[in-house]
Design an enzyme around this catalytic site. Structure first.
Site, mmCIF file in Angstrom:
data_model
loop_
_atom_site.group_PDB
_atom_site.id
_atom_site.type_symbol
_atom_site.label_atom_id
_atom_site.label_comp_id
_atom_site.label_asym_id
_atom_site.label_seq_id
_atom_site.Cartn_x
_atom_site.Cartn_y
_atom_site.Cartn_z
ATOM 1 N N ASN A 17 2.720 -4.934 3.692
ATOM 2 C CA ASN A 17 1.917 -5.315 2.804
ATOM 3 C C ASN A 17 2.475 -6.339 1.710
ATOM 4 O O ASN A 17 3.244 -5.979 0.826
ATOM 5 C CB ASN A 17 1.365 -3.966 1.898
ATOM 6 C CG ASN A 17 0.277 -4.302 1.013
ATOM 7 O OD1 ASN A 17 -0.307 -5.225 0.479
ATOM 8 N ND2 ASN A 17 -0.058 -3.295 0.169
ATOM 9 N N ARG A 98 -1.305 -5.221 6.086
ATOM 10 C CA ARG A 98 -2.545 -5.062 5.148
ATOM 11 C C ARG A 98 -3.257 -6.485 4.932
ATOM 12 O O ARG A 98 -2.407 -7.077 4.160
ATOM 13 C CB ARG A 98 -2.504 -4.268 4.160
ATOM 14 C CG ARG A 98 -3.351 -4.239 3.092
ATOM 15 C CD ARG A 98 -3.061 -2.967 2.021
ATOM 16 N NE ARG A 98 -3.958 -2.930 1.400
ATOM 17 C CZ ARG A 98 -4.271 -3.152 0.059
ATOM 18 N NH1 ARG A 98 -3.205 -3.758 -0.529
ATOM 19 N NH2 ARG A 98 -5.570 -2.850 -0.635
ATOM 20 N N HIS A 187 -10.247 -1.343 -0.755
ATOM 21 C CA HIS A 187 -9.796 -0.141 -0.607
ATOM 22 C C HIS A 187 -10.473 0.311 0.661
ATOM 23 O O HIS A 187 -10.427 1.911 0.773
ATOM 24 C CB HIS A 187 -10.074 0.876 -1.866
ATOM 25 C CG HIS A 187 -9.189 0.492 -2.976
ATOM 26 N ND1 HIS A 187 -9.627 0.903 -4.311
ATOM 27 C CD2 HIS A 187 -8.134 -0.155 -3.356
ATOM 28 C CE1 HIS A 187 -8.892 0.761 -5.112
ATOM 29 N NE2 HIS A 187 -7.926 -0.273 -4.485
ATOM 30 N N ARG A 248 -8.197 -3.359 -15.033
ATOM 31 C CA ARG A 248 -9.524 -4.074 -14.702
ATOM 32 C C ARG A 248 -10.648 -3.810 -15.371
ATOM 33 O O ARG A 248 -10.657 -2.179 -15.420
ATOM 34 C CB ARG A 248 -9.934 -4.387 -13.054
ATOM 35 C CG ARG A 248 -8.886 -4.983 -12.345
ATOM 36 C CD ARG A 248 -9.526 -5.243 -11.171
ATOM 37 N NE ARG A 248 -8.239 -5.574 -9.999
ATOM 38 C CZ ARG A 248 -7.839 -4.798 -8.941
ATOM 39 N NH1 ARG A 248 -8.499 -3.799 -8.663
ATOM 40 N NH2 ARG A 248 -6.938 -5.155 -8.391
ATOM 41 N N PHE A 290 -1.946 6.977 -16.901
ATOM 42 C CA PHE A 290 -2.682 7.779 -17.101
ATOM 43 C C PHE A 290 -1.901 9.051 -17.925
ATOM 44 O O PHE A 290 -2.341 9.500 -18.897
ATOM 45 C CB PHE A 290 -3.705 8.284 -16.444
ATOM 46 C CG PHE A 290 -4.983 7.817 -16.010
ATOM 47 C CD1 PHE A 290 -4.913 6.354 -15.770
ATOM 48 C CD2 PHE A 290 -6.196 8.467 -16.706
ATOM 49 C CE1 PHE A 290 -6.269 5.703 -15.822
ATOM 50 C CE2 PHE A 290 -7.440 7.838 -16.686
ATOM 51 C CZ PHE A 290 -7.319 6.175 -16.210
ATOM 52 N N GLY A 337 -3.436 7.887 -7.133
ATOM 53 C CA GLY A 337 -2.562 8.369 -8.041
ATOM 54 C C GLY A 337 -3.237 9.267 -9.359
ATOM 55 O O GLY A 337 -2.717 10.226 -9.522
ATOM 56 N N ASN A 341 -3.308 13.699 -8.781
ATOM 57 C CA ASN A 341 -2.372 14.302 -9.735
ATOM 58 C C ASN A 341 -2.901 14.557 -11.335
ATOM 59 O O ASN A 341 -2.365 15.267 -11.977
ATOM 60 C CB ASN A 341 -1.311 13.016 -10.244
ATOM 61 C CG ASN A 341 -0.584 12.771 -8.871
ATOM 62 O OD1 ASN A 341 -0.075 13.603 -8.346
ATOM 63 N ND2 ASN A 341 -0.453 11.542 -8.636
ATOM 64 N N GLU A 391 -2.546 5.169 3.193
ATOM 65 C CA GLU A 391 -3.023 3.855 3.528
ATOM 66 C C GLU A 391 -2.172 3.519 4.494
ATOM 67 O O GLU A 391 -2.490 2.694 5.583
ATOM 68 C CB GLU A 391 -3.087 2.779 2.515
ATOM 69 C CG GLU A 391 -4.312 3.134 1.567
ATOM 70 C CD GLU A 391 -4.427 2.249 0.270
ATOM 71 O OE1 GLU A 391 -3.742 2.566 -0.861
ATOM 72 O OE2 GLU A 391 -5.086 1.291 0.248
HETATM 73 P P1 AMP Z 1 -1.940 4.351 -7.201
HETATM 74 O O1 AMP Z 1 -2.583 3.098 -7.541
HETATM 75 O O2 AMP Z 1 -2.827 5.192 -6.384
HETATM 76 O O3 AMP Z 1 -0.491 4.279 -6.791
HETATM 77 O O4 AMP Z 1 -2.096 5.099 -8.672
HETATM 78 C C1 AMP Z 1 -0.939 4.770 -9.707
HETATM 79 C C2 AMP Z 1 -1.694 5.426 -11.092
HETATM 80 O O5 AMP Z 1 -1.657 6.863 -10.838
HETATM 81 C C3 AMP Z 1 -0.668 5.204 -12.279
HETATM 82 O O6 AMP Z 1 -0.923 3.833 -12.879
HETATM 83 C C4 AMP Z 1 -0.972 6.514 -13.193
HETATM 84 O O7 AMP Z 1 -2.139 6.205 -14.085
HETATM 85 C C5 AMP Z 1 -1.480 7.491 -12.270
HETATM 86 N N1 AMP Z 1 -0.496 8.380 -11.846
HETATM 87 C C6 AMP Z 1 0.647 8.954 -11.131
HETATM 88 N N2 AMP Z 1 1.008 9.986 -11.490
HETATM 89 C C7 AMP Z 1 0.331 10.728 -12.370
HETATM 90 C C8 AMP Z 1 0.104 11.978 -13.062
HETATM 91 N N3 AMP Z 1 1.245 12.821 -12.610
HETATM 92 N N4 AMP Z 1 -0.652 12.245 -13.956
HETATM 93 C C9 AMP Z 1 -1.666 11.254 -14.124
HETATM 94 N N5 AMP Z 1 -1.810 10.108 -13.704
HETATM 95 C C10 AMP Z 1 -0.692 9.767 -12.572
#
Ligand code: AMP
Length: 405
Positions: A17, A98, A187, A248, A290, A337, A341, A391
């Site tokens: 990727n 990708r 996505h 965004r 988050f 993410g 979580n 993915e």
């Molecule tokens: P992704 O783009 O799917 O890798 O998601 C990344 C995002 O997931 C991060 O910017 C966080 O905002 C969120 N994230 C990851 N771990 C946690 C957690 N334990 N609790 C809340 N948000 C999380």
């Protein structure tokens, strides 16, 4: 490192990727689903790049200048050589790439040919940040790994089934056609993988299920999937449309662009950066992670609270809209993410949706989920699930399908 099933070495797929200054990779066992090795080279083209290679439960790091993606891939191949696993012994049967934008042309993965490369290039104006580095990745990988087939997996392909009414913007149709302005989504690999996983997890035929999938990561998108076929998605011509994301804006009145250009003297490029990089929850609160956002909310930060409220409000609107599009909703699934979580987001987004049959059980919902988990109460009209996305595995499996493995 190559395990064997009986005497035959297990086949693996190298998934790549490439971003504008990064190269992410994973060596995947497409059958067992295991990530045998993975890593990333970041800050390609800058003074100091960093590489992280994870294999055998250990992380190896390298810091040095990496001029371009070709050099980055050579560094990765050196890491495989030096640290392992040995790629020659790993029985790599395909490289899966990708590719973000497949336009109206690709409705599934394809073997990379000269013609495919030309089309990816032609589609670059629709994804100027993504398609050019994706194509560079394909070219350098073909040069360095010429003996295996290369497969392009498009992030838009799953959404080629969107009905015209959902894919069409209500603008002058000649202009739209000439400049290929329509809703392609993004996505798609994740939405497709997760919606199929849902059927497996529930042990129900995919064809029977009306689903909403919420991919909530740093980028975020929603999809409505009827019987395994995508009928709506929140991202549009580009990933900027739709939900509020990490950085965004998601949906915005297009006249904001004219206003900022005419009255704030901002150039189109500056507005592009504003909406893609300095907006979303980060633009509102200063944080796009988050975990940090919740900390700010708990410390009483009013802007952070507003950011979370805006994020949840948009999400709830989309759930209602997609419920209406589907007519009947069977499953609502959280992934990526935040979705996997963040139990606070999951609980708060469904608040007030009981009348739609959507609710979560607070005990089931509590905590992070690394396995598919039902979080709605028994007997709920809509099953609410958390399903971790993958993915890379989805790309590896699609690559195997293409090569007939
Ligand atoms: P992704 O783009 O799917 O890798 O998601 C990344 C995002 O997931 C991060 O910017 C966080 O905002 C969120 N994230 C990851 N771990 C946690 C957690 N334990 N609790 C809340 N948000 C999380």
């Amino acid at each position: 490192m190559t395990a064997t099933h009986g005497d035959a070495p297990r086949a693996t797929v190298l998934v790549l990727n490439c971003g504008s200054s990064s190269l992410k990779y994973q060596l995947v066992d497409p059958v067992g689903g295991e990530a045998i090795a993975s890593g990333i080279v970041e800050r390609i083209g800058e003074e100091q790049a960093s590489a992280k290679h994870m294999a055998h439960g250990e992380t190896t790091r390298r810091e040095r200048q990496v001029h371009d993606h070709g050099e980055a891939l050579r560094l990765v191949l050196n890491l495989f050589d030096g640290v392992g696993p040995d790629l020659a012994a790993a029985h790599v049967v395909a490289v899966g790439h990708r590719v973000v934008q497949g336009g109206s042309r690709f409705d599934g993965p394809v073997l990379v040919t000269e013609d495919v490369q030309r089309t990816i290039e032609e589609l670059s104006p629709l994804a100027p940040l993504h398609n050019p580095p994706n194509l560079t990745g394909i070219r350098v990988a073909q040069a360095l790994l010429p003996d295996v087939p290369h497969v392009a997996v498009f992030d838009t392909a799953f959404f080629r089934t969107l009905p015209e009414a959902a894919a069409t913007y209500a603008i002058d149709s000649e202009v739209a056609q000439r400049y290929r302005v329509r809703r392609y989504g993004a996505h798609g690999t994740s939405h497709q993988y997760v919606s199929r996983q849902v059927a497996d997890v529930l042990g129900r035929p995919l064809e029977d299920l009306n689903q909403i999938v919420l991919h909530l990561g740093n980028g975020a998108s929603a999809s409505a999937v009827r019987g395994g076929v995508a009928v709506e998605t929140s991202m549009g011509m580009t990933p900027l449309e739709g939900l509020v994301m990490g950085t965004r804006s998601g949906d915005i009145d297009p006249a904001v662009v004219f206003h900022l250009h005419r009255n704030a003297g901002m150039s189109i490029d500056e507005i592009d950066t504003l909406l893609n990089r300095r907006s979303g929850v980060k633009g509102l609160s200063g944080e796009n992670d988050f975990r940090a956002l919740h900390d700010l909310v708990e410390s009483g930060d009013a802007q952070a609270r507003l950011a979370l409220d805006v994020y949840l409000h948009r999400l709830r609107k989309y759930i209602g809209a997609y419920h209406a599009v589907l007519g009947r909703l069977d499953v609502l699934t959280f992934t990526a993410g935040v979705g996997e979580n963040d139990d606070v987001v999951r609980a708060r987004v469904v608040e007030g949706l009981e009348a739609f049959g959507i609710e979560v059980d607070s005990e089931r919902n509590a905590g992070r989920k690394s396995e598919p988990t039902v979080v709605s109460p028994d007997g709920a009209k809509v099953t609410v699930l958390v399903v971790p996305t993958n993915e890379e595995l989805a790309i590896a499996r699609q690559a195997m399908e293409v090569i007939g493995g």
